[in-house]
Scaffold this motif. Sequence first.
Motif, PDB file in Angstrom:
ATOM      1  N   GLY A  80       0.911 -35.442 -36.552  1.00 48.14           N
ATOM      2  CA  GLY A  80       1.073 -36.460 -37.581  1.00 48.14           C
ATOM      3  C   GLY A  80      -0.209 -36.905 -38.260  1.00 48.14           C
ATOM      4  O   GLY A  80      -0.279 -36.945 -39.504  1.00 48.14           O
ATOM      5  N   PRO A  81      -1.259 -37.261 -37.506  1.00 44.48           N
ATOM      6  CA  PRO A  81      -2.513 -37.672 -38.152  1.00 44.48           C
ATOM      7  C   PRO A  81      -3.132 -36.578 -39.019  1.00 44.48           C
ATOM      8  O   PRO A  81      -3.663 -36.861 -40.096  1.00 44.48           O
ATOM      9  CB  PRO A  81      -3.415 -38.015 -36.960  1.00 44.48           C
ATOM     10  N   ASN A  82      -3.063 -35.326 -38.575  1.00 43.39           N
ATOM     11  CA  ASN A  82      -3.592 -34.225 -39.383  1.00 43.39           C
ATOM     12  C   ASN A  82      -2.723 -33.975 -40.612  1.00 43.39           C
ATOM     13  O   ASN A  82      -3.240 -33.687 -41.701  1.00 43.39           O
ATOM     14  CB  ASN A  82      -3.684 -32.949 -38.552  1.00 43.39           C
ATOM     15  N   SER A 125       2.161 -51.526 -39.830  1.00 43.82           N
ATOM     16  CA  SER A 125       0.989 -51.971 -39.087  1.00 43.82           C
ATOM     17  C   SER A 125       0.574 -53.384 -39.503  1.00 43.82           C
ATOM     18  O   SER A 125       1.394 -54.181 -39.952  1.00 43.82           O
ATOM     19  CB  SER A 125      -0.161 -50.974 -39.266  1.00 43.82           C
ATOM     20  N   LYS A 126      -0.705 -53.707 -39.348  1.00 49.53           N
ATOM     21  CA  LYS A 126      -1.254 -55.022 -39.692  1.00 49.53           C
ATOM     22  C   LYS A 126      -2.159 -54.890 -40.906  1.00 49.53           C
ATOM     23  O   LYS A 126      -2.685 -53.826 -41.186  1.00 49.53           O
ATOM     24  CB  LYS A 126      -2.044 -55.588 -38.509  1.00 49.53           C
ATOM     25  N   GLN A 127      -2.387 -56.024 -41.592  1.00 53.40           N
ATOM     26  CA  GLN A 127      -3.170 -55.972 -42.823  1.00 53.40           C
ATOM     27  C   GLN A 127      -4.577 -55.443 -42.593  1.00 53.40           C
ATOM     28  O   GLN A 127      -5.082 -54.641 -43.385  1.00 53.40           O
ATOM     29  CB  GLN A 127      -3.245 -57.370 -43.458  1.00 53.40           C
ATOM     30  N   GLU A 128      -5.213 -55.873 -41.492  1.00 53.55           N
ATOM     31  CA  GLU A 128      -6.580 -55.409 -41.248  1.00 53.55           C
ATOM     32  C   GLU A 128      -6.638 -53.896 -41.005  1.00 53.55           C
ATOM     33  O   GLU A 128      -7.600 -53.228 -41.390  1.00 53.55           O
ATOM     34  CB  GLU A 128      -7.212 -56.163 -40.068  1.00 53.55           C
ATOM     35  N   VAL A 129      -5.591 -53.364 -40.365  1.00 57.24           N
ATOM     36  CA  VAL A 129      -5.526 -51.912 -40.155  1.00 57.24           C
ATOM     37  C   VAL A 129      -5.304 -51.200 -41.490  1.00 57.24           C
ATOM     38  O   VAL A 129      -5.949 -50.183 -41.777  1.00 57.24           O
ATOM     39  CB  VAL A 129      -4.411 -51.551 -39.160  1.00 57.24           C
ATOM     40  N   LYS A 135      -8.555 -50.987 -43.556  1.00 54.47           N
ATOM     41  CA  LYS A 135      -9.482 -49.963 -43.076  1.00 54.47           C
ATOM     42  C   LYS A 135      -8.929 -48.561 -43.326  1.00 54.47           C
ATOM     43  O   LYS A 135      -9.678 -47.634 -43.675  1.00 54.47           O
ATOM     44  CB  LYS A 135      -9.758 -50.169 -41.586  1.00 54.47           C
ATOM     45  N   PHE A 136      -7.637 -48.409 -43.137  1.00 55.14           N
ATOM     46  CA  PHE A 136      -6.979 -47.118 -43.375  1.00 55.14           C
ATOM     47  C   PHE A 136      -7.159 -46.701 -44.832  1.00 55.14           C
ATOM     48  O   PHE A 136      -7.580 -45.578 -45.138  1.00 55.14           O
ATOM     49  CB  PHE A 136      -5.507 -47.243 -43.007  1.00 55.14           C
ATOM     50  N   ALA A 137      -6.848 -47.625 -45.752  1.00 57.69           N
ATOM     51  CA  ALA A 137      -6.977 -47.331 -47.184  1.00 57.69           C
ATOM     52  C   ALA A 137      -8.429 -47.034 -47.551  1.00 57.69           C
ATOM     53  O   ALA A 137      -8.716 -46.104 -48.317  1.00 57.69           O
ATOM     54  CB  ALA A 137      -6.452 -48.505 -48.007  1.00 57.69           C
ATOM     55  N   PHE A 154      -2.083 -44.344 -38.614  1.00 63.63           N
ATOM     56  CA  PHE A 154      -2.671 -45.525 -39.241  1.00 63.63           C
ATOM     57  C   PHE A 154      -3.879 -46.004 -38.437  1.00 63.63           C
ATOM     58  O   PHE A 154      -4.958 -46.211 -38.980  1.00 63.63           O
ATOM     59  CB  PHE A 154      -1.633 -46.643 -39.348  1.00 63.63           C
ATOM     60  N   ASP A 155      -3.675 -46.195 -37.140  1.00 56.44           N
ATOM     61  CA  ASP A 155      -4.765 -46.693 -36.291  1.00 56.44           C
ATOM     62  C   ASP A 155      -5.871 -45.661 -36.122  1.00 56.44           C
ATOM     63  O   ASP A 155      -7.055 -46.012 -36.112  1.00 56.44           O
ATOM     64  CB  ASP A 155      -4.211 -47.104 -34.923  1.00 56.44           C
ATOM     65  N   PHE A 156      -5.503 -44.405 -35.978  1.00 52.44           N
ATOM     66  CA  PHE A 156      -6.507 -43.361 -35.809  1.00 52.44           C
ATOM     67  C   PHE A 156      -7.420 -43.280 -37.033  1.00 52.44           C
ATOM     68  O   PHE A 156      -8.644 -43.253 -36.919  1.00 52.44           O
ATOM     69  CB  PHE A 156      -5.853 -42.000 -35.564  1.00 52.44           C
ATOM     70  N   HIS A 157      -6.820 -43.242 -38.216  1.00 50.23           N
ATOM     71  CA  HIS A 157      -7.622 -43.087 -39.431  1.00 50.23           C
ATOM     72  C   HIS A 157      -8.278 -44.394 -39.867  1.00 50.23           C
ATOM     73  O   HIS A 157      -9.239 -44.363 -40.649  1.00 50.23           O
ATOM     74  CB  HIS A 157      -6.771 -42.504 -40.552  1.00 50.23           C
TER      75      HIS A 157
END
Length: 268
Positions: free
Chosen positions: A90-92, A113-117, A120-122, A196-199
């Motif tokens: 999925g992450p790849n 997810s959460k706004q802070e995640v 950072k993801f974006a 989301f969290d990984f990236h």
Amino acid sequence: MINEGKYSILGVNVHAVDYDFAVAKIISAAETKSPCSVSALAVHGVMTGFMDSVHARRLNGMDLVVPDGQPVRWALRWLYKKRLTDRVYGPNLTQRVAEAFAERGLSVYLYGSKQEVLNKFAQNLTQRFPELKIAGMEPSKFRRLTEYERTELADRIKASGANAIFLGLGCPRQEIWAYEYRNLVNIPILAVGAAFDFHAGTLPQAPKIMQDLGLEWLYRLIQEPKRLWRRYVILNPLYVWNIFLQYLGLKKFVPGVPDGSERIESYG
């Protein structure tokens, strides 16, 4: 590009495809703004369908279910002799789709997810792929949505002009969401969870050697034992045992298909 069809793993249809096929299918739907629900399933995802026939029908109603976990890819080989050279992680897959979108001027909506995640993801996505367009983003409300909220959310996504949605609500909520919203938003929905969290850099990924050996679950268990121990300590052995029964032909797992009676969860 590999597409060898779909095959029942404990009653959940998994597509024997590679990254190239998955990305091409998503891009085609994104460019024509056609519905296309996609899930990257590891063992836990397969087991949610195994233990809940209603959810299995939802999974089997999705357009593309790719083998995210190595044990799922291995099951395709053991049961059906489908020798995929790699899983479709999925992450790849998220990165490859983001890169293809950037090259084609397509846009994506981030939901979950959460706004802070999300922030950072974006940020990390656009740093890596400067031409990628983020049409909008909003965090999960971490509760069930009302029918009015559900309609409003779909309308916001459509109004953004996004060509696809990256969805991160965790399994099985994101698959439920993708199933329910497929025909409300009419664009590809990629249920990619931990991507989301990984990236975003808020959760470390397992070393590649552990991923290749199918031990990513152990790495995550060590990280979050209180939250994940039931998932891995109970479900992993149950998965292996039932794959063994299916392999020997001692138990049949006939995939259920959507019949319109699936519960509406409206979780967001």
